[in-house]
Design an enzyme around this catalytic site. Structure first.
Site, short mmCIF file in Angstrom:
data_model
loop_
_atom_site.label_atom_id
_atom_site.label_comp_id
_atom_site.label_asym_id
_atom_site.label_seq_id
_atom_site.Cartn_x
_atom_site.Cartn_y
_atom_site.Cartn_z
N GLY A 86 0.83 -1.20 0.00
CA GLY A 86 0.00 0.00 0.00
C GLY A 86 0.86 1.24 0.00
O GLY A 86 2.08 1.17 0.21
N CYS A 142 5.33 -6.26 1.19
CA CYS A 142 5.72 -4.85 1.03
C CYS A 142 5.30 -4.03 2.25
O CYS A 142 5.87 -4.20 3.31
CB CYS A 142 5.15 -4.32 -0.28
SG CYS A 142 5.94 -2.79 -0.79
N TYR A 143 4.26 -3.19 2.14
CA TYR A 143 3.81 -2.45 3.34
C TYR A 143 3.45 -3.43 4.46
O TYR A 143 3.72 -3.16 5.64
CB TYR A 143 2.59 -1.58 2.99
CG TYR A 143 2.06 -0.83 4.20
CD1 TYR A 143 2.67 0.33 4.63
CD2 TYR A 143 0.95 -1.31 4.91
CE1 TYR A 143 2.20 1.01 5.76
CE2 TYR A 143 0.47 -0.65 6.03
CZ TYR A 143 1.10 0.52 6.45
OH TYR A 143 0.63 1.18 7.56
N HIS A 171 6.94 -8.16 -4.41
CA HIS A 171 5.56 -8.56 -4.71
C HIS A 171 5.53 -9.92 -5.43
O HIS A 171 5.74 -9.97 -6.64
CB HIS A 171 4.89 -7.50 -5.58
CG HIS A 171 4.60 -6.24 -4.84
ND1 HIS A 171 3.39 -5.98 -4.24
CD2 HIS A 171 5.39 -5.18 -4.57
CE1 HIS A 171 3.43 -4.81 -3.65
NE2 HIS A 171 4.64 -4.30 -3.83
N GLU A 216 3.00 -11.55 -6.12
CA GLU A 216 1.75 -11.68 -6.89
C GLU A 216 1.88 -11.20 -8.33
O GLU A 216 1.03 -11.51 -9.16
CB GLU A 216 0.61 -10.93 -6.17
CG GLU A 216 0.72 -9.41 -6.09
CD GLU A 216 1.54 -8.91 -4.90
OE1 GLU A 216 2.47 -9.60 -4.48
OE2 GLU A 216 1.27 -7.79 -4.42
N ASP A 230 -19.80 -10.64 -19.32
CA ASP A 230 -20.37 -10.53 -17.97
C ASP A 230 -21.90 -10.57 -17.97
O ASP A 230 -22.52 -11.37 -17.26
CB ASP A 230 -19.91 -9.24 -17.27
CG ASP A 230 -18.41 -9.06 -17.34
OD1 ASP A 230 -17.73 -10.09 -17.49
OD2 ASP A 230 -17.93 -7.92 -17.25
N LYS A 262 -12.77 -11.85 -13.87
CA LYS A 262 -13.21 -12.05 -15.26
C LYS A 262 -12.91 -13.45 -15.79
O LYS A 262 -13.76 -14.08 -16.41
CB LYS A 262 -12.52 -11.02 -16.15
CG LYS A 262 -13.05 -10.97 -17.54
CD LYS A 262 -13.73 -9.68 -17.76
CE LYS A 262 -14.40 -9.54 -19.07
NZ LYS A 262 -15.30 -8.39 -19.04
#
Ligand code: XMP
Length: 520
Positions: free
Chosen positions: A59, A86-87, A176, A178, A234, A376
């Site tokens: 963040g 991270c944060y 990170h 991710e 969607d 998605k």
């Protein structure tokens, strides 16, 4: 509708990082359900049974200030494994008595090489390549390790890149895992989930289908539901799902704005009417759209006009039907995450005009959003299990305002026609060359300038067509697609020869950032 009663899950506390969503995706890809919570949500949890692990996201905040976002300290007493990213790492270090400093000269942004210092359950199969690199984005760094913690890995500029306290099951990393730029990042999550949290691989989106259908049945009962169907993935999945649950009580409305791709709307209408036997009404509203968009240049004005008109038409059409109680929308999980801030306030709004914000209140309708907990690509999988045809299921994203934001400046029916033809040629060639599915989003746009050309013996003075193609994971960042030169030659030739009104084709080679995917 919610996954609250799922037996086992991982929760992610969002401190506002741009990539928090990717943490949830990585975990779900590994067959484990994960949910993103704000700090406020965390305070509301009464029962921690079933929460097998907690991840603290990155963040923009800094723990070097007097006030900074934090979590209740009691969480650390629950013996639930915790991973700070991270944060999240800096917060753990701060709460356990370490020191954090802003290091302007040793900040790390982008790629960094990481070196193993000690063994850990968290890094199994992570360092199995030479020169392991990770993706960094920080200026603050831990400069003194808290008591009870050990260093697992470092980079040249940051000593405490991975840390752990195995006794308390607390782990932290400065980079990170991710993002795809971190090589082997998935291994970190795999180790955290299965070796540290000991959660079982039990979740799959398809197994949610019958639960979703049952919940719709239970909530909607005998009432009628209305749905704005655009033919995108969607709204199509929402319509099929609700139709499965309540059959004849679903009414779908397709508003043809005239701003869609060539033949696309009629094609989807026929599929829904004939193949899926939905109760669907097609409204041709292109005339009024062109009228209202006449002389409008500003993209935000275009968006407003298109959105407001859509609401008006939809409302008018829905009045033809009596006794409608529910409005179904294809809101996705990223829309939900983006529409709340990390601290829990409902400050920002969903931008897509198909999430027709004003409608439910205005029409006194209740909302049903069966996809609001899915990403998605999960919706695409759900679509497949509902029998949605591939040409709709795997369609590139298309913006609500349609071609109106792909014609820079004023919209005219003539310009729309030119653009539809060029776009049609481009997309068909992508499909023919098996490139369509390698690309996240591709489109043609019409630039507001005319340039000189020569065709045969005469000079031409016509529009320039811009082609865009990007690869991306979620549209937040994107890289332009590297076409073979032959393809670009071919497509330029086909468009200039096949579309009167265009005498020049250019290919956009900027990524996002610094550009955006759309031009307006
Ligand atoms: P940008 O241009 O912001 O686009 O990089 C990111 C993604 O959002 C889509 N987009 C929109 N979708 N209404 C929509 O429904 C809009 O006004 C809008 N503007 C951009 C864009 O197509 C891309 O997928």
């Amino acid at each position: 509708m919610s996954f609250q009663n799922l037996k086992e899950k991982i929760i992610i506390i969002d401190f506002g990082s741009q990539v928090t969503k990717l943490i949830a995706r990585r975990i779900r890809d590994l067959g484990v359900f994960s949910e993103i919570l704000t700090i406020n949500d965390l305070y509301k949890i009464k029962d921690y049974n079933g929460i097998k692990g907690i991840i603290l996201s990155g963040g923009p905040s800094t723990v070097t200030k007097k006030r900074y976002p934090s979590i209740p300290k009691e969480i650390f007493l629950k013996k639930i494994p915790i991973l700070g990213i991270c944060y999240g790492l800096q917060l753990i270090a701060k709460l356990f008595g370490g020191s954090i400093k802003s290091l302007k000269k040793k900040r790390e942004f982008g790629r960094a090489f990481i070196f193993k210092k000690n063994q850990s359950l968290l890094i199994k199969n992570f360092f199995n390549i030479k020169n392991q690199s990770v993706w960094m984005s920080h200026q603050d760094a831990v400069i003194k390790l808290p008591k009870g913690f050990k260093t697992i890995a470092s980079t040249k500029d940051s000593r405490f890149t991975i840390i752990e306290n195995t006794q308390s099951k607390i782990y932290g990393m400065q980079f990170h895992p991710e993002v795809t730029h971190t090589v082997n990042g998935k291994e970190i999550f795999r180790n955290f989930l299965f070796s540290i949290c000991k959660i079982k691989k039990k979740w799959h989106v398809i197994s949610e289908k019958s639960r979703l259908i049952n919940e719709i049945k239970k909530n909607v009962k005998n009432n009628k539901v209305i749905c704005a169907l655009s033919g995108g993935v969607d709204s199509s999945v929402v319509a099929l799902l609700i139709n499965k649950a309540i059959r004849k009580k679903l009414i779908c409305i397709m508003v043809d704005t005239g701003l869609m791709r060539k033949n696309e709307f009629k094609y989807s209408y026929n599929i829904f009417k004939k193949k899926y036997k939905l109760n669907v009404r097609l409204i041709n509203a292109s005339k009024i759209y062109f009228k209202k968009l006449k002389n409008i240049h500003d993209p935000e004005k275009k968006r407003k006009i298109i959105g407001n008109l859509f609401i008006k038409i939809f409302e008018k059409e829905s009045k033809r039907f009596k006794g409608i109680k529910y409005l179904a929308q294809g809101t996705l999980y990223p829309d939900v995450i983006e529409s709340r801030s990390a601290t829990g306030s409902q400050s920002s709004k969903i931008k897509s005009h198909h999430n027709v914000g004003g409608l439910p209140k205005k029409m006194n309708l209740k909302l049903i959003e069966p996809l609001k907990e899915f990403f998605k690509d999960e919706v695409r999988i759900l679509g497949k299990s509902l029998g949605l045809i591939d040409s709709i299921r795997n369609k590139h994203p298309f913006p609500g305002p349609g071609l109106a934001i792909r014609i820079i400046g004023q919209i005219t029916p003539q310009k729309i026609k030119i653009l539809q033809e060029a776009d049609h040629i481009y997309i068909n060639e992508l499909i023919k060359h098996k490139l369509y599915h390698k690309i996240w989003q591709a489109y043609a746009a019409l630039l507001p300038m005319k340039t000189v050309g020569v065709m045969g013996d005469s000079r031409t003075y016509e529009y320039t067509c811009l082609l865009r193609a990007v690869v991306s994971e979620d549209g937040m960042t994107a890289d332009y697609f590297n076409f073979p030169k032959d393809f670009l030659d071919k497509i330029s030739n086909k468009i200039v020869n096949g579309v009167p009104g265009i005498n020049r084709v250019v290919y956009d080679i900027t990524s996002k950032p610094p550009s955006t995917i759309e031009l307006e």
